[in-house]
Design a protein around this motif. Structure first.
Motif, mmCIF file in Angstrom:
data_model
loop_
_atom_site.group_PDB
_atom_site.id
_atom_site.type_symbol
_atom_site.label_atom_id
_atom_site.label_comp_id
_atom_site.label_asym_id
_atom_site.label_seq_id
_atom_site.Cartn_x
_atom_site.Cartn_y
_atom_site.Cartn_z
ATOM 1 N N PHE A 11 1.051 -1.208 0.111
ATOM 2 C CA PHE A 11 0.033 -0.105 -0.003
ATOM 3 C C PHE A 11 0.879 1.286 0.062
ATOM 4 N N PRO A 12 1.340 1.575 -1.210
ATOM 5 C CA PRO A 12 2.361 2.635 -1.051
ATOM 6 C C PRO A 12 2.332 4.113 -0.220
ATOM 7 N N VAL A 43 7.623 -1.363 -2.527
ATOM 8 C CA VAL A 43 6.661 -1.581 -3.664
ATOM 9 C C VAL A 43 7.567 -1.338 -4.750
ATOM 10 N N LYS A 44 8.258 -0.298 -4.618
ATOM 11 C CA LYS A 44 9.026 0.113 -5.679
ATOM 12 C C LYS A 44 10.140 -0.634 -6.260
ATOM 13 N N ALA A 45 11.038 -1.160 -4.875
ATOM 14 C CA ALA A 45 11.979 -2.292 -5.072
ATOM 15 C C ALA A 45 11.227 -3.591 -5.708
ATOM 16 N N ILE A 46 10.135 -3.914 -5.520
ATOM 17 C CA ILE A 46 9.933 -5.073 -5.886
ATOM 18 C C ILE A 46 9.338 -4.847 -7.422
ATOM 19 N N GLU A 93 3.765 5.972 -8.633
ATOM 20 C CA GLU A 93 5.325 6.530 -8.838
ATOM 21 C C GLU A 93 6.071 5.283 -8.418
ATOM 22 N N ALA A 94 5.378 4.358 -7.390
ATOM 23 C CA ALA A 94 6.243 3.133 -6.974
ATOM 24 C C ALA A 94 6.053 1.963 -8.156
ATOM 25 N N LEU A 133 -3.204 6.592 -15.832
ATOM 26 C CA LEU A 133 -1.887 6.418 -15.527
ATOM 27 C C LEU A 133 -1.235 5.181 -15.766
ATOM 28 N N CYS A 134 -1.953 3.952 -15.647
ATOM 29 C CA CYS A 134 -1.681 2.911 -15.439
ATOM 30 C C CYS A 134 -2.418 1.880 -16.653
#
Length: 514
Positions: A47-48, A58-61, A86-87, A132-133
């Protein structure tokens, strides 16, 4: 060809909401890598917007995991959605998961919004997420206690706004299988554009029916199941991934569907998640409990020896277990030990790691007649997830009895020196913990303490799990030894090392920021 069921794993998001579980970035990436080996279709990484730590995880994953879809959860709030993107924008296959409650109860008491406001908010935020996605999932929270006609309206509008997955949560685990199956069927029959979206379900286990409800949903058209390893999650947890997958595999003719899960990775995944979270798997837990493939009754043993199918509907090998236990002892050589490690699935360990594990194995073999696979795996896990050893329990001595105050003297290695301290306490474990606190100069709150036997017999290993708290941060660690006081001291000092390492890393990050 049977229908494919997509496995959406929420261990790193809803699973982390298990009381007293806190995962750092490295923990999450480690679990995510194993989930990728398990071949889950979707990983809900977190949950960023909840915290900076969750954002970074989340970003690293998203940056490191290639095959599964990577999902970030967001409330129906634009800033949450922006944060999630962003993540997630680094992911090969990103998805934003937007949710808002639709039951009268939640709308009135939690959201304090009218139904038309909720409908508009759902549409507006799904549209924003879609801008965005490429993939957007929408969840009407507390769906099973929502007015069906209003729910149909919201789902239809969310799909028109761009949602390609509609998730139906049984948020409080209130449904029964027949009721939930009919509920999913009602959505299929009453939402005109439902063919443009995948129906997903997310069932909680408050009444012990999460897995049954999920399977009933499959029978009525759901194509994605949201679940967690070992059934972790809020309150009584989520539908257990391993139970869903093996039910589908074992009863494939009945359900007429399949998953792409590599089931041979299930036991390893379960053990890894249990080790990192500190949440133990009950012995009689379906599929992954230590008794799941054990037979004690003489009648059962006789039947299984003559024909496995008499009492086993799954093979141990199908979930990653071995039928036979390889017995290793103090006379075993390093080559045989390393070969057995490979057979257990532990490949690619560094020479330093294997040397240390082998040394600990030899020490244990001197204390035990037989060293089981469980013993070895416990040693491996404690070495793999060992943080830098700033403090080390070198020696300890306790004095205790029913008529005297328990005292403990410890020698702690630190920076090439030995620090000696002693303390009294309510029993030898408490005294040892207090002596360690004095020696390290670090005061903590003991949040949880748990001890279990690894293996069987009077010389079985004692595995201790401790959770300590400092400034609302929780650190969990384990210690193993044939001596439970030593195991307790090792677990406590390892947890303090985690705490020290975490705060040291925080200081480095703050220095770098300036």
């Amino acid at each position: 060809m049977t229908n494919k069921i997509y496995i959406f794993d929420t261990t790193l998001r809803d699973g982390e909401q298990t009381p007293k579980v806190s995962l750092n970035k490295n923990d999450k990436v480690t679990i995510a890598r194993q989930l990728e080996k398990l071949n889950v279709d979707v990983i809900e990484a977190g949950f960023p917007a909840a915290s900076n730590g969750d954002f970074e995880a989340v970003k690293a994953i998203a940056e490191n995991i290639q095959n599964p879809v990577i999902v970030g959860l967001a409330r129906a709030v634009n800033k949450d959605i922006s944060c999630a993107w962003e993540a997630l924008k680094y992911a090969k296959k990103p998805r934003i998961h937007v949710f808002i409650a639709t039951s009268d109860l939640h709308m009135k008491y939690k959201l304090k919004m009218e139904p038309e406001e909720v409908l508009k908010k759902a549409v507006d935020t799904v549209k924003y997420a879609k801008s965005l996605c490429p993939s957007v999932e929408f969840s009407p929270e507390d769906a099973t206690r929502s007015n069906p006609e209003f729910l149909y309206k919201v789902v239809e509008a969310a799909i028109d706004a761009g949602a390609d997955i509609i998730n139906i949560p049984d948020t409080v685990g209130y449904s029964t299988p027949s009721q939930f199956g009919a509920f999913i069927k009602g959505i299929k029959n009453n939402v005109p554009n439902i063919d443009r979206a995948i129906i997903s379900v997310h069932c909680h286990d408050d009444l012990g029916m999460a897995v049954a409800n999920s399977l009933a949903a499959i029978e009525n058209g759901a194509a994605q199941i949201e679940c967690a390893v070992n059934g972790l999650g809020e309150r009584a947890g989520n539908a257990a991934l391993e139970e869903i997958v093996m039910a589908i595999k074992t009863r494939s003719n009945y359900f007429n569907c399949h998953t792409d899960i590599v089931t041979e990775e299930i036991i390893k995944t379960s053990g890894l998640v249990s080790h990192i979270t500190g949440v133990h798997v009950q012995s009689n837990k379906a599929v992954v409990g230590v008794n799941a493939f054990a037979h004690e009754s003489g009648i059962h043993q006789h039947g299984v020896l003559n024909c496995r199918e008499t009492y086993e509907i799954m093979t141990p090998e199908s979930v990653g277990l071995k039928k036979s236990i390889i017995v290793l002892g103090k006379h075993s050589g390093r080559h045989a030990f390393l070969q057995h490690l490979m057979e257990l699935g532990y490949e690619g360990l560094s020479s330093d790691k294997t040397d240390e594990i082998f040394k600990k194995f030899k020490d244990l073999a001197d204390k035990k007649k037989q060293v089981s696979d469980e013993d070895i795996e416990s040693l491996v896990k404690n070495e793999i997830f060992h943080v830098p050893e700033v403090f080390k329990l070198e020696n300890y001595q306790v004095s205790t009895g029913n008529a005297v105050m328990s005292t403990s003297t410890v020698e702690i290695g630190y920076n090439g020196k030995i620090i000696r301290e002693a303390s009294c306490g309510d029993g030898p474990v408490d005294a040892t913990f207090k002596a360690i606190e004095k020696a390290t100069g670090i005061k903590v709150v003991l949040d949880d303490y748990f001890i279990k036997s690894v293996g069987s017999g009077k010389d079985a290993l004692g595995e201790v799990t401790v959770k300590i708290k400092k400034e609302d941060r929780i650190f969990s660690s384990k210690g193993v030894s044939t001596d439970i006081i030593e195991a307790s001291g090792i677990a406590f000092i390892n947890a303090i090392n985690k705490l020290y390492y975490a705060y040291h890393m925080d200081c480095l990050e703050k220095s770098a920021a300036y």
